[in-house]
Design a protein around this motif. Structure first.
Motif, mmCIF file in Angstrom:
data_model
loop_
_atom_site.group_PDB
_atom_site.id
_atom_site.type_symbol
_atom_site.label_atom_id
_atom_site.label_comp_id
_atom_site.label_asym_id
_atom_site.label_seq_id
_atom_site.Cartn_x
_atom_site.Cartn_y
_atom_site.Cartn_z
ATOM 1 N N GLN B 175 24.093 54.640 2.987
ATOM 2 C CA GLN B 175 23.752 54.511 4.407
ATOM 3 C C GLN B 175 22.694 55.532 4.802
ATOM 4 O OE1 GLN B 175 27.759 54.665 5.817
ATOM 5 N NE2 GLN B 175 27.800 52.489 6.381
ATOM 6 N N ARG B 176 22.885 56.769 4.332
ATOM 7 C CA ARG B 176 21.900 57.811 4.608
ATOM 8 C C ARG B 176 20.534 57.431 4.071
ATOM 9 N NH1 ARG B 176 23.243 63.938 3.081
ATOM 10 N NH2 ARG B 176 25.433 63.554 2.656
ATOM 11 N N LEU B 177 20.564 56.848 2.872
ATOM 12 C CA LEU B 177 19.330 56.427 2.221
ATOM 13 C C LEU B 177 18.619 55.358 3.064
ATOM 14 C CD1 LEU B 177 17.566 56.329 -0.315
ATOM 15 C CD2 LEU B 177 19.175 54.731 -1.304
ATOM 16 N N ARG B 178 19.397 54.401 3.587
ATOM 17 C CA ARG B 178 18.843 53.325 4.392
ATOM 18 C C ARG B 178 18.224 53.881 5.682
ATOM 19 N NH1 ARG B 178 23.257 49.837 7.136
ATOM 20 N NH2 ARG B 178 23.422 51.839 8.204
ATOM 21 N N ASP B 179 18.961 54.823 6.330
ATOM 22 C CA ASP B 179 18.508 55.316 7.635
ATOM 23 C C ASP B 179 17.465 56.411 7.519
ATOM 24 O OD1 ASP B 179 20.347 53.542 8.572
ATOM 25 O OD2 ASP B 179 21.945 55.042 8.738
ATOM 26 N N GLY B 180 17.477 57.127 6.381
ATOM 27 C CA GLY B 180 16.599 58.294 6.257
ATOM 28 C C GLY B 180 15.222 57.971 5.699
ATOM 29 N N THR B 181 15.065 56.824 5.080
ATOM 30 C CA THR B 181 13.770 56.461 4.513
ATOM 31 C C THR B 181 13.394 55.085 5.028
ATOM 32 O OG1 THR B 181 14.734 55.347 2.603
ATOM 33 C CG2 THR B 181 14.290 57.682 2.355
ATOM 34 N N GLY B 182 12.133 54.793 5.084
ATOM 35 C CA GLY B 182 11.700 53.477 5.530
ATOM 36 C C GLY B 182 11.564 52.504 4.375
ATOM 37 N N LEU B 183 12.230 52.820 3.292
ATOM 38 C CA LEU B 183 12.052 52.084 2.043
ATOM 39 C C LEU B 183 12.734 50.708 2.094
ATOM 40 C CD1 LEU B 183 10.909 52.871 -0.786
ATOM 41 C CD2 LEU B 183 13.223 53.564 -1.383
ATOM 42 N N PRO B 184 12.034 49.647 1.709
ATOM 43 C CA PRO B 184 12.728 48.368 1.547
ATOM 44 C C PRO B 184 13.675 48.447 0.343
ATOM 45 C CG PRO B 184 10.335 48.080 1.495
ATOM 46 C CD PRO B 184 10.606 49.534 1.368
ATOM 47 N N ILE B 185 14.915 48.028 0.560
ATOM 48 C CA ILE B 185 15.910 48.081 -0.511
ATOM 49 C C ILE B 185 16.465 46.683 -0.739
ATOM 50 C CG2 ILE B 185 18.142 49.035 -1.225
ATOM 51 C CD1 ILE B 185 17.531 51.416 0.679
ATOM 52 N N LEU B 186 16.441 46.271 -1.986
ATOM 53 C CA LEU B 186 17.005 44.976 -2.353
ATOM 54 C C LEU B 186 18.305 45.244 -3.094
ATOM 55 C CD1 LEU B 186 16.009 42.106 -1.975
ATOM 56 C CD2 LEU B 186 14.910 42.236 -4.204
ATOM 57 N N TYR B 187 19.416 44.780 -2.502
ATOM 58 C CA TYR B 187 20.722 45.159 -3.027
ATOM 59 C C TYR B 187 21.411 43.915 -3.560
ATOM 60 C CZ TYR B 187 25.221 47.696 -3.052
ATOM 61 O OH TYR B 187 26.383 48.292 -3.414
ATOM 62 N N VAL B 188 21.602 43.843 -4.878
ATOM 63 C CA VAL B 188 22.225 42.680 -5.501
ATOM 64 C C VAL B 188 23.707 42.931 -5.730
ATOM 65 C CG1 VAL B 188 22.384 41.355 -7.644
ATOM 66 C CG2 VAL B 188 20.152 41.831 -6.642
ATOM 67 N N THR B 189 24.533 42.010 -5.313
ATOM 68 C CA THR B 189 25.967 42.139 -5.563
ATOM 69 C C THR B 189 26.613 40.768 -5.539
ATOM 70 O OG1 THR B 189 28.029 43.118 -4.817
ATOM 71 C CG2 THR B 189 26.440 42.544 -3.114
ATOM 72 N N HIS B 190 27.752 40.624 -6.208
ATOM 73 C CA HIS B 190 28.474 39.353 -6.101
ATOM 74 C C HIS B 190 29.618 39.460 -5.092
ATOM 75 C CE1 HIS B 190 30.556 41.605 -9.291
ATOM 76 N NE2 HIS B 190 31.635 41.002 -8.852
ATOM 77 N N GLN B 191 29.772 40.670 -4.482
ATOM 78 C CA GLN B 191 30.821 40.869 -3.483
ATOM 79 C C GLN B 191 30.208 41.161 -2.120
ATOM 80 O OE1 GLN B 191 33.091 44.019 -5.592
ATOM 81 N NE2 GLN B 191 34.860 42.730 -5.061
ATOM 82 N N ARG B 192 30.339 40.249 -1.206
ATOM 83 C CA ARG B 192 29.771 40.446 0.128
ATOM 84 C C ARG B 192 30.333 41.670 0.837
ATOM 85 N NH1 ARG B 192 27.126 36.048 2.909
ATOM 86 N NH2 ARG B 192 27.591 37.170 4.826
ATOM 87 N N GLU B 193 31.655 41.891 0.662
ATOM 88 C CA GLU B 193 32.311 42.995 1.390
ATOM 89 C C GLU B 193 31.660 44.341 1.032
ATOM 90 O OE1 GLU B 193 34.942 41.568 -1.346
ATOM 91 O OE2 GLU B 193 33.660 40.073 -0.429
ATOM 92 N N GLU B 194 31.259 44.446 -0.245
ATOM 93 C CA GLU B 194 30.718 45.705 -0.731
ATOM 94 C C GLU B 194 29.516 46.163 0.091
ATOM 95 O OE1 GLU B 194 30.226 46.129 -5.074
ATOM 96 O OE2 GLU B 194 28.183 46.744 -4.590
#
Lengths: 232, 214
Positions: B175-194
């Motif tokens: 979360q800190r990473l998302r809010d602290g940088t303007g970086l586009p992040i592509l997050y792959v997972t098979h669990q939506r809850e995660e």
């Protein structure tokens, strides 16, 4: 048993010198060939693999004879090199060449095995961090295969020390020039009074081999621990 | 900003994707074998699309029409995998600084100190990867990717190898990473809850087709 004669000492030192040089000049090409075989696909790859392994399956005499035909005074390569003052025929450098060729498959096999064991996903990760292919090789592949490179080098040294057939066929066994330890021992077994001297040199050969193999094992263990990070 | 429009065939499987990814966390979900990992390897440059183009911040990574191809090391795409893939022969500090050896995109990236603070990894710097817990390894792997100053960060199931407690431990850092940088992040997972607490946009991959997931 008595002490070593000057001729015996010369044979011992010549053998050690030839084995050291053979290891030193084979190491670079050995790492390169092992990497090509382990990581690259290119036309002629199978041919290169076969060529490298040829000395392992050919009778040593045949390898020595082929070297004589190619690198001898009248050989196509030997003639060209002679123009530049490089002479292999009946010279100790010829013994280095013969030993290198004979030991090369062992060196390449050991290095290739350890490169095969390096996780290519680590190499992909390095590339993802901006490392160009040469840097991936130098900072990931090479350090992680160091244990195999070391044991390959020692194996190469030991093989070069004991090489007999190809060397004697290519450069003969001139005392003080090309007569290595195995050649000297063989010569001594052919004369009636040579038993004691042959036994002395045999012990020396065995001693050098044991020291080399033990040292390599200890060194490889240390390096492996470093590489895998167990000392932290 | 990542713009991607491509089709990729492997045997009888075809992946089709037309998408744009901006700052924030874009989650990609879908069953295994749907094409998530294939999509990431196309972006990272580990495989070439059959047809199409990928553009990152105006730089063409691949374009099959103009035969443009950037190799992985020139793409500035940071990656974190399920297994951290840290270099076993380097300590944490040298793992973190690895990407710095190669310049990256100029010098305006995050500093080592910023990353150490962001991910709380100061006590780990002199350790080797094998002496770290799974969660610590992933934090170091994220730090290593960030320090290479990427234009895009790919997270490929970064929490899958961790138990629930470790997952919960790592989430605040993401979360800190998302809010602290303007970086586009592509997050792959098979669990939506995660990724529910993280995602700012959703994509779904099913049988090789990537769609926007509302």
């Amino acid at each position: 048993m008595g002490t070593f004669t000057a001729e015996e000492m010369t044979a011992i030192w010549l053998s050690v010198k030839v084995a050291c040089w053979a290891t030193a000049v084979s190491l670079g090409p050995g790492i390169l060939v092992a990497w090509l075989l382990a990581r690259r696909s290119f036309p002629g790859r199978i041919l290169l693999d076969a060529l490298v392994h040829l000395p392992l399956v050919l009778p040593p005499v045949v390898t020595g004879y082929l070297l004589l035909l190619l690198f001898g005074r009248k050989g196509p390569v030997g003639q060209v090199l002679a123009e530049f003052g490089i002479v292999f025929a009946f010279n100790w450098t010829g013994a280095v060449l013969a030993c290198s060729v004979m030991a090369f498959p062992l060196l390449v096999r050991a290095i290739r095995l350890s490169m095969d064991a390096v996780d290519t996903r680590l190499e992909d990760a390095a590339a993802g961090l901006g490392a160009p292919p040469w840097a991936v090789f130098l900072t990931v592949t090479l350090p992680l295969s160091l244990p195999g490179i070391l044991s390959g080098a020692i194996l190469c040294f030991a093989k070069a020390l004991g090489e007999f057939g190809a060397t004697i066929t290519f450069v003969a066994a001139i005392p003080g020039v090309t007569q290595t330890l195995p050649a000297a021992i063989y010569g001594l077994t052919q004369v009636p009074s040579g038993d004691a001297a042959a036994l002395r040199l045999t012990l020396v050969a065995a001693l050098i081999a044991i020291i080399a193999v033990t040292a390599s094992e200890l060194l490889a263990r240390r390096v492996r621990r470093r590489v895998e990070g167990r000392d932290a | 900003m990542l713009d991607l429009s491509l089709t990729h065939r492997i045997g009888t499987f075809t992946l089709t994707a037309h998408l744009s990814i901006g700052p924030g966390v874009t989650a990609i979900t879908g069953p295994s074998g749907a094409g998530k990992t294939t999509l990431l390897s196309l972006i990272a440059g580990l495989s070439r699309p059959s047809a199409g183009r990928i553009v990152l911040d105006g730089k063409v990574l691949v374009d099959t029409d103009s035969r443009t191809w950037l190799p992985p090391h020139r793409r500035h795409v940071g990656q974190v995998f399920q297994e951290a893939r840290l270099f076993p022969h380097l300590n944490v500090r040298h793992n973190l600084l690895y990407g710095r050896l190669f310049g990256g995109r100029g010098r305006d990236g995050p500093t080592l100190d910023t990353i150490i603070d962001l991910l709380d990894i100061a006590p780990l710097l002199r350790r080797r990867p094998r002496d770290l817990s799974g969660g610590e390894r992933q934090r170091v792997a994220i730090g290593r990717a960030l320090l290479s100053n990427p234009a895009l960060l790919l997270l490929d199931e970064p929490l899958s190898a961790l138990d629930p407690a470790r997952k919960a431990e790592l989430l605040p850092y993401l979360q800190r990473l998302r809010d602290g940088t303007g970086l586009p992040i592509l997050y792959v997972t098979h669990q939506r809850e995660e990724v529910a607490a993280l995602a700012t946009a959703w994509l779904r991959v099913e049988q090789g087709v990537v769609t926007v997931d509302q």
